[in-house]
Design a protein around this motif. Sequence first.
Motif, PDB file in Angstrom:
ATOM      1  N   ARG A 268     -22.705  -0.189 -41.425  1.00 44.07           N
ATOM      2  CA  ARG A 268     -21.897  -1.398 -41.284  1.00 44.07           C
ATOM      3  C   ARG A 268     -22.497  -2.526 -42.105  1.00 44.07           C
ATOM      4  NH1 ARG A 268     -24.670  -4.937 -38.158  1.00 44.07           N
ATOM      5  NH2 ARG A 268     -26.353  -4.112 -36.880  1.00 44.07           N
ATOM      6  N   ARG A 269     -21.713  -3.600 -42.223  1.00 42.76           N
ATOM      7  CA  ARG A 269     -22.203  -4.806 -42.884  1.00 42.76           C
ATOM      8  C   ARG A 269     -23.107  -5.575 -41.924  1.00 42.76           C
ATOM      9  NH1 ARG A 269     -20.689  -6.987 -47.160  1.00 42.76           N
ATOM     10  NH2 ARG A 269     -20.694  -9.097 -46.325  1.00 42.76           N
ATOM     11  N   ALA A 270     -24.002  -6.349 -42.476  1.00 41.46           N
ATOM     12  CA  ALA A 270     -24.890  -7.177 -41.664  1.00 41.46           C
ATOM     13  C   ALA A 270     -24.083  -8.281 -40.984  1.00 41.46           C
ATOM     14  CB  ALA A 270     -25.975  -7.794 -42.542  1.00 41.46           C
ATOM     15  N   ASN A 271     -24.564  -8.688 -39.824  1.00 45.65           N
ATOM     16  CA  ASN A 271     -23.974  -9.828 -39.137  1.00 45.65           C
ATOM     17  C   ASN A 271     -25.057 -10.891 -38.941  1.00 45.65           C
ATOM     18  OD1 ASN A 271     -25.478  -9.111 -36.775  1.00 45.65           O
ATOM     19  ND2 ASN A 271     -23.836  -7.753 -36.121  1.00 45.65           N
ATOM     20  N   LEU A 272     -24.692 -11.997 -38.322  1.00 46.08           N
ATOM     21  CA  LEU A 272     -25.641 -13.090 -38.138  1.00 46.08           C
ATOM     22  C   LEU A 272     -26.859 -12.647 -37.338  1.00 46.08           C
ATOM     23  CD1 LEU A 272     -26.405 -16.027 -38.556  1.00 46.08           C
ATOM     24  CD2 LEU A 272     -25.026 -16.610 -36.541  1.00 46.08           C
ATOM     25  N   GLY A 273     -26.653 -11.809 -36.346  1.00 44.29           N
ATOM     26  CA  GLY A 273     -27.778 -11.309 -35.552  1.00 44.29           C
ATOM     27  C   GLY A 273     -28.783 -10.540 -36.412  1.00 44.29           C
ATOM     28  N   ASP A 274     -28.266  -9.750 -37.346  1.00 47.36           N
ATOM     29  CA  ASP A 274     -29.154  -9.014 -38.252  1.00 47.36           C
ATOM     30  C   ASP A 274     -29.950  -9.976 -39.130  1.00 47.36           C
ATOM     31  OD1 ASP A 274     -28.101  -6.467 -37.418  1.00 47.36           O
ATOM     32  OD2 ASP A 274     -26.408  -6.767 -38.773  1.00 47.36           O
ATOM     33  N   LEU A 275     -29.259 -10.969 -39.678  1.00 49.44           N
ATOM     34  CA  LEU A 275     -29.925 -11.938 -40.551  1.00 49.44           C
ATOM     35  C   LEU A 275     -30.964 -12.745 -39.782  1.00 49.44           C
ATOM     36  CD1 LEU A 275     -26.849 -13.194 -42.598  1.00 49.44           C
ATOM     37  CD2 LEU A 275     -28.538 -11.470 -43.259  1.00 49.44           C
ATOM     38  N   ARG A 276     -30.652 -13.116 -38.560  1.00 48.11           N
ATOM     39  CA  ARG A 276     -31.616 -13.849 -37.732  1.00 48.11           C
ATOM     40  C   ARG A 276     -32.827 -12.982 -37.431  1.00 48.11           C
ATOM     41  NH1 ARG A 276     -29.622 -16.344 -32.589  1.00 48.11           N
ATOM     42  NH2 ARG A 276     -31.717 -17.112 -32.768  1.00 48.11           N
ATOM     43  N   ALA A 277     -32.601 -11.731 -37.073  1.00 47.20           N
ATOM     44  CA  ALA A 277     -33.724 -10.830 -36.778  1.00 47.20           C
ATOM     45  C   ALA A 277     -34.601 -10.655 -38.008  1.00 47.20           C
ATOM     46  CB  ALA A 277     -33.206  -9.478 -36.282  1.00 47.20           C
ATOM     47  N   ALA A 278     -33.983 -10.446 -39.162  1.00 47.07           N
ATOM     48  CA  ALA A 278     -34.740 -10.242 -40.400  1.00 47.07           C
ATOM     49  C   ALA A 278     -35.530 -11.493 -40.783  1.00 47.07           C
ATOM     50  CB  ALA A 278     -33.807  -9.831 -41.532  1.00 47.07           C
ATOM     51  N   SER A 279     -34.972 -12.663 -40.508  1.00 45.23           N
ATOM     52  CA  SER A 279     -35.659 -13.908 -40.875  1.00 45.23           C
ATOM     53  C   SER A 279     -36.931 -14.127 -40.061  1.00 45.23           C
ATOM     54  CB  SER A 279     -34.723 -15.108 -40.712  1.00 45.23           C
ATOM     55  OG  SER A 279     -34.547 -15.429 -39.345  1.00 45.23           O
ATOM     56  N   LYS A 280     -37.066 -13.418 -38.947  1.00 45.75           N
ATOM     57  CA  LYS A 280     -38.254 -13.553 -38.107  1.00 45.75           C
ATOM     58  C   LYS A 280     -39.391 -12.646 -38.550  1.00 45.75           C
ATOM     59  CE  LYS A 280     -35.576 -15.225 -34.287  1.00 45.75           C
ATOM     60  NZ  LYS A 280     -34.952 -14.965 -33.021  1.00 45.75           N
ATOM     61  N   GLY A 281     -39.136 -11.811 -39.559  1.00 44.90           N
ATOM     62  CA  GLY A 281     -40.193 -10.962 -40.098  1.00 44.90           C
ATOM     63  C   GLY A 281     -41.262 -11.813 -40.766  1.00 44.90           C
ATOM     64  N   ALA A 282     -42.464 -11.287 -40.825  1.00 44.00           N
ATOM     65  CA  ALA A 282     -43.589 -12.029 -41.394  1.00 44.00           C
ATOM     66  C   ALA A 282     -43.444 -12.237 -42.899  1.00 44.00           C
ATOM     67  CB  ALA A 282     -44.901 -11.308 -41.091  1.00 44.00           C
ATOM     68  N   ASP A 283     -42.730 -11.314 -43.558  1.00 45.95           N
ATOM     69  CA  ASP A 283     -42.588 -11.404 -45.013  1.00 45.95           C
ATOM     70  C   ASP A 283     -41.349 -10.625 -45.443  1.00 45.95           C
ATOM     71  OD1 ASP A 283     -43.337  -8.662 -44.933  1.00 45.95           O
ATOM     72  OD2 ASP A 283     -45.429  -9.144 -45.352  1.00 45.95           O
ATOM     73  N   GLU A 284     -41.136 -10.531 -46.745  1.00 47.86           N
ATOM     74  CA  GLU A 284     -39.948  -9.857 -47.281  1.00 47.86           C
ATOM     75  C   GLU A 284     -39.896  -8.379 -46.896  1.00 47.86           C
ATOM     76  OE1 GLU A 284     -38.141  -9.038 -51.673  1.00 47.86           O
ATOM     77  OE2 GLU A 284     -38.992 -11.026 -51.318  1.00 47.86           O
ATOM     78  N   MET A 285     -41.049  -7.727 -46.856  1.00 50.71           N
ATOM     79  CA  MET A 285     -41.087  -6.305 -46.491  1.00 50.71           C
ATOM     80  C   MET A 285     -40.689  -6.120 -45.025  1.00 50.71           C
ATOM     81  SD  MET A 285     -41.432  -3.351 -47.889  1.00 50.71           S
ATOM     82  CE  MET A 285     -42.137  -3.816 -49.438  1.00 50.71           C
ATOM     83  N   ASP A 286     -41.143  -7.008 -44.148  1.00 51.73           N
ATOM     84  CA  ASP A 286     -40.728  -6.950 -42.742  1.00 51.73           C
ATOM     85  C   ASP A 286     -39.214  -7.141 -42.617  1.00 51.73           C
ATOM     86  OD1 ASP A 286     -43.181  -6.468 -41.586  1.00 51.73           O
ATOM     87  OD2 ASP A 286     -43.418  -8.472 -40.733  1.00 51.73           O
ATOM     88  N   ALA A 287     -38.673  -8.093 -43.377  1.00 49.74           N
ATOM     89  CA  ALA A 287     -37.230  -8.347 -43.329  1.00 49.74           C
ATOM     90  C   ALA A 287     -36.464  -7.101 -43.764  1.00 49.74           C
ATOM     91  CB  ALA A 287     -36.872  -9.545 -44.206  1.00 49.74           C
ATOM     92  N   LEU A 288     -36.920  -6.445 -44.826  1.00 48.21           N
ATOM     93  CA  LEU A 288     -36.278  -5.213 -45.294  1.00 48.21           C
ATOM     94  C   LEU A 288     -36.361  -4.141 -44.219  1.00 48.21           C
ATOM     95  CD1 LEU A 288     -34.963  -3.474 -47.490  1.00 48.21           C
ATOM     96  CD2 LEU A 288     -37.273  -3.020 -48.380  1.00 48.21           C
TER      97      LEU A 288
END
Length: 89
Positions: free
Chosen positions: A26-46
């Motif tokens: 599926r496509r990402a939603n706001l919840g996905d983007l919010r969760a990814a933004s809480k990662g420590a860095d770009e690799m965590d977000a991925l």
Amino acid sequence: MAESTIRLAHPIKVRGEETTALTVRRRANLGDLRAASKGADEMDALWIMISRLCGITREEADEIDADDVQTVSEGIAPFAGGGPGTGAK
């Protein structure tokens, strides 16, 4: 956007079964983007986005071979959105 299959050069185990492909469901939603933004860095977000969009655990995502990371990253990119917009056209 329909599902997309990402072929892995190096298999991983998903739900105890060896697999050579991940399906972006599926496509990402706001919840996905919010969760990814809480990662420590770009690799965590991925890592978070792969897990959420492909329906695998983060532990399973950890098993993706380094050679496959770029392929998976490119495979989920069309589903991950372009990030926050400015409202400009």
